[in-house]
Design a protein around this motif. Structure first.
Motif, short mmCIF file in Angstrom:
data_model
loop_
_atom_site.label_atom_id
_atom_site.label_comp_id
_atom_site.label_asym_id
_atom_site.label_seq_id
_atom_site.Cartn_x
_atom_site.Cartn_y
_atom_site.Cartn_z
N ALA A 320 0.84 -1.03 0.07
CA ALA A 320 0.01 -0.03 -0.09
C ALA A 320 1.03 1.04 -0.06
CB ALA A 320 -1.04 -0.05 1.04
N VAL A 321 1.90 1.30 0.66
CA VAL A 321 3.00 2.43 0.85
C VAL A 321 3.45 2.51 -0.65
CG1 VAL A 321 4.98 3.15 1.99
CG2 VAL A 321 3.46 2.08 3.27
N LEU A 322 4.11 1.29 -1.17
CA LEU A 322 4.67 1.45 -2.54
C LEU A 322 3.75 2.18 -3.57
CD1 LEU A 322 6.61 -2.09 -2.72
CD2 LEU A 322 7.42 0.28 -2.89
N TRP A 323 2.37 1.64 -3.51
CA TRP A 323 1.45 2.16 -4.37
C TRP A 323 1.14 3.46 -4.25
CZ3 TRP A 323 -0.36 0.59 -8.86
CH2 TRP A 323 -1.86 1.20 -9.37
N ALA A 324 1.16 3.82 -3.10
CA ALA A 324 0.66 5.52 -2.74
C ALA A 324 1.87 6.19 -2.97
CB ALA A 324 0.34 5.70 -1.02
N GLY A 325 3.08 5.92 -2.75
CA GLY A 325 4.48 6.84 -3.05
C GLY A 325 5.20 6.41 -4.28
N ALA A 326 5.03 5.18 -4.96
CA ALA A 326 6.00 4.87 -5.85
C ALA A 326 5.40 4.20 -7.05
CB ALA A 326 7.00 4.07 -5.30
N ALA A 327 4.03 4.40 -7.31
CA ALA A 327 3.21 3.64 -8.39
C ALA A 327 4.07 3.74 -9.72
CB ALA A 327 1.73 3.81 -8.27
N ALA A 328 4.06 5.27 -9.99
CA ALA A 328 4.83 5.45 -11.27
C ALA A 328 6.24 4.66 -11.70
CB ALA A 328 4.79 6.89 -11.72
N LEU A 329 6.87 4.85 -10.56
CA LEU A 329 8.32 4.46 -10.39
C LEU A 329 8.11 2.80 -10.56
CD1 LEU A 329 11.12 5.47 -8.13
CD2 LEU A 329 10.77 2.95 -8.15
N LEU A 330 7.34 2.32 -9.88
CA LEU A 330 7.36 0.65 -10.01
C LEU A 330 6.87 0.24 -11.57
CD1 LEU A 330 5.44 -0.20 -6.72
CD2 LEU A 330 7.72 -0.60 -7.37
N ALA A 331 5.84 0.85 -12.03
CA ALA A 331 5.32 0.70 -13.33
C ALA A 331 6.59 0.69 -14.39
CB ALA A 331 4.19 1.33 -13.80
N LEU A 332 7.29 1.72 -14.23
CA LEU A 332 8.22 2.47 -15.28
C LEU A 332 9.56 1.40 -14.84
CD1 LEU A 332 7.92 6.27 -15.46
CD2 LEU A 332 7.47 4.56 -17.33
N SER A 333 9.87 0.94 -13.92
CA SER A 333 10.88 0.28 -13.64
C SER A 333 10.57 -1.21 -14.60
CB SER A 333 11.23 -0.11 -12.35
OG SER A 333 10.19 -0.88 -11.65
N VAL A 334 9.62 -1.85 -14.51
CA VAL A 334 9.24 -2.93 -15.10
C VAL A 334 9.20 -2.64 -16.75
CG1 VAL A 334 7.30 -4.44 -15.88
CG2 VAL A 334 7.70 -3.74 -13.37
N VAL A 335 8.74 -1.45 -17.30
CA VAL A 335 8.84 -1.08 -18.62
C VAL A 335 10.29 -0.99 -19.18
CG1 VAL A 335 8.75 0.69 -20.26
CG2 VAL A 335 6.66 0.05 -18.66
N GLY A 336 11.30 -0.31 -18.26
CA GLY A 336 12.69 -0.27 -18.35
C GLY A 336 13.34 -1.61 -18.49
N PHE A 337 13.25 -2.49 -17.66
CA PHE A 337 13.86 -3.52 -17.52
C PHE A 337 13.57 -4.69 -18.80
CE2 PHE A 337 13.50 -8.30 -15.99
CZ PHE A 337 14.69 -8.50 -15.99
N VAL A 338 12.17 -4.65 -19.00
CA VAL A 338 11.74 -5.57 -20.17
C VAL A 338 12.19 -5.01 -21.35
CG1 VAL A 338 9.71 -6.36 -21.27
CG2 VAL A 338 9.82 -6.37 -18.63
N THR A 339 12.04 -3.76 -21.49
CA THR A 339 12.37 -3.33 -23.07
C THR A 339 14.07 -3.53 -23.11
OG1 THR A 339 10.73 -1.64 -22.86
CG2 THR A 339 12.32 -1.11 -24.31
N ASP A 340 14.61 -3.18 -21.94
CA ASP A 340 16.14 -3.29 -22.14
C ASP A 340 16.53 -4.84 -22.20
OD1 ASP A 340 18.82 -1.62 -21.76
OD2 ASP A 340 19.12 -3.39 -20.40
#
Length: 585
Positions: A320-340
């Motif tokens: 819940a803390v991750l979703w509230a404070g870092a949702a965009a970061l989490l989503a984009l980290s997956v995008v960055g890793f998978v694409t790379d």
């Protein structure tokens, strides 16, 4: 060049092209990274001392003040590593204790994180470096706890520095980066015990990276040849350039830093201490043993119990803390890793390594933490900022390519996604860090919980009452503050001078930090008769005892405050004579 060819060219990235790119735009990129770093520092330093100390900040702050006063310190795992103790002790002695100054080391160390993107310039593109720096600077979770006197952000930041210096070592083969990286690891060991978790995650990530290499080799025989070749290259590298000597010196350097920080200080008592050993060298073995073996035993024992609650409940709380404070970061980290990982000729080690590091932390911390406190998510968010920056840069490049190709729809969509990420990060950061840093809710209707604030944070609005205590303490002779009630009572106040405090001292938090900082004389009682007999300027009691205490005091005004987010209503009775004196200032 066709659009497909242009896109393929953009995706191809080798060390050689990275170096060429860095030479071409290095000045502009460095200036951009520096600007992001200045933004990062500004966000942390602005109104840094405005929030009332959290219980945990106050507990540690009090012991630092006592250490600065009596010169006695020894490591206790329950209050974590020695970094803040030694650094803040000198800051307090040189400049005077304050909320701002106590938080300053964490703010500075974390505020400089965007500079690590420049150390990774052989591994990241220009836009990626800037995006990584922006996530370090403005992610709400990192930002909030960068303005907090705790060790979690310090630990995460030191390990990112270490990684960046070690990567630079591989890219340049310059020994200085070995020592800088080792210094950062040593400092990480002086912050908090879960640095051991970082070591485990780093080993696991390194194994996965090595597996990447093996997967790129076609057959079993080729893989054996590859392993022999890598072993030979490593051995030749160690022999060349005195790397074996540098590694030994680096190890000695690591232990020197650790021993310096963990060695006990024992001014005025008979026990062994670091500074005493310089005048009595025979004491050094005992000091070194305590700083290494003794501290290690206490260090490791801190992780003996782990999470005593269910994994799912803890994962849900931290999630819940991750979703509230870092949702965009989490989503984009997956995008960055998978694409790379799957687009282009080969994945980049630094992107994969940091994603593995952060991803395992997301899954692993619910297993190991004793309590699902919100600051634990820092250890996942900080490393994931690097693949998240790569993911954000993909959106930017997608928009740029769409503009070049005249694709208005794709360009608009990419711009909207970037703006959505920026808006979400900015809005959440402003709300949690500046508008409601000590509030249970983020809205007037009290429907949206502030997930980043932990229960031990006193509710906002306590500053005026603390100022009244400060004024009374500075303008009174004798006892300045009297605590009443079994919650606050300590039979012998002198027991609070050295760790650990006695009786109801911990229920007084965060007040001990402030009364010690103000130089107030403090006493406590569980008897009403004592309250009414020559009372001091400030009397503190629980709200349940308000009427009983008020009946014993004449000419006092009562101010009610929450010592935590909720459920700790406490009344401060202040002599009106001191209120009049304060208002005349």
């Amino acid at each position: 060049m066709t659009a497909d060819e242009q896109s393929a060219t953009t995706r191809r990235w080798t060390p050689e092209s990275a170096s060429a790119f860095g030479r071409a735009v290095g000045t502009r990129t460095a200036a951009a990274v520096l600007a992001v770093t200045l933004l990062s520092l500004s966000l942390r330093l602005f109104a840094l001392g405005s929030r009332t100390f959290h219980w945990d900040e106050a507990r540690v702050g009090y012991w630092i003040l006592r250490y600065a006063e009596n010169g006695i310190w020894e490591y206790h795992a329950v209050i974590h590593g020695p970094f803040l103790y030694h650094v803040n002790k000198y800051l307090f002695q040189w400049f005077g204790a304050s909320d701002f100054l106590a938080r300053l080391p964490v703010a500075i160390v974390s505020g400089l994180l965007p500079l690590t993107a420049w150390l990774l310039r052989e591994r990241l593109r220009r836009v990626e470096m800037i995006a990584v720096g922006l996530f370090f600077a403005a992610n709400p979770v990192i930002l909030y706890y960068s303005r907090f006197m705790r060790n979690d952000v310090l630990l995460a930041a030191f390990m990112v520095y270490a990684l960046a210096f070690y990567v630079r070592l591989f890219d340049t083969k310059k020994p200085r980066y070995l020592y800088l990286g080792t210094l950062m690891v040593a400092l990480a060991f002086t912050t908090k015990e879960n640095v051991l978790v970082y070591v485990v995650t780093w080993v696991g990530a390194a194994v996965l990276l090595f597996d990447h290499r093996l997967q790129l080799v076609a057959g079993a025989d080729d893989r054996k040849a590859f392993l022999r070749e890598e072993a030979g290259k490593t051995w030749r590298a160690l022999r060349a350039g005195r790397w074996g000597l540098h590694l030994v010196l680096g190890l000695v350097f690591f232990f020197a830093v650790v021993i310096f920080f963990y060695a006990p200080r024992s001014q005025g008592i008979s026990e062994p201490g670091l500074w005493k050993a310089f005048s009595n060298p025979g004491m050094f073995p005992a000091v070194v043993e305590e700083a290494t073996v003794g501290s290690w035993e206490s260090f490791v024992s801190k992780w003996g119990e782990g999470n005593q609650k269910s994994y799912l409940s803890t994962f849900k709380s931290l999630g819940a803390v991750l979703w509230a404070g870092a949702a965009a970061l989490l989503a984009l980290s997956v995008v960055g890793f998978v694409t790379d990982r799957y687009v282009g000729e080969r994945p980049r080690d630094v992107v994969s390594f940091t994603f593995y590091w952060g991803f395992v932390s997301v899954l692993g911390y619910p297993v190991i933490v004793e309590n699902a406190f919100p600051w634990e998510v820092v250890h996942a968010v900080v490393p994931l900022a690097i693949p998240a920056g790569v993911g954000l840069a993909i959106l930017v490049r997608w928009g740029a390519e769409a503009i070049t190709d005249g694709d208005a729809v794709s360009a608009t969509l990419a711009a909207l996604l970037v703006l959505l990420v920026a808006g979400q990060v900015a809005a959440t950061g402003v709300s949690t860090t500046y508008q409601h840093p000590a509030d249970q809710h983020l809205d007037a209707d009290e429907t949206e919980r502030n997930k980043l604030v932990q229960y031990g944070q006193p509710a906002s609005g306590m500053g005026d009452t603390l100022e009244r205590i400060r004024y009374a303490s500075n303008n009174n002779e004798g006892i300045d503050v009297l605590y009443y009630g079994t919650d606050f009572y300590v039979g012998d106040e002198s027991k609070n001078d050295r760790w650990a405090a006695g009786g109801g001292w911990y229920d007084r938090l965060p007040l001990p930090w402030y009364t010690e900082k103000y130089g107030a004389e403090v006493d406590s009682t569980s008897k009403l008769d004592v309250v009414g007999s020559n009372p001091p300027p400030v009397v503190i009691a629980r709200a349940d005892d308000r009427d009983a205490v008020a009946g014993r005091l004449d000419g006092y005004r009562a101010f009610e405050e929450e010592m935590t987010l909720w459920g700790s209503e406490t009344v401060f009775f202040v002599d009106e004579e001191y209120l009049r004196g304060q208002s005349s200032k």
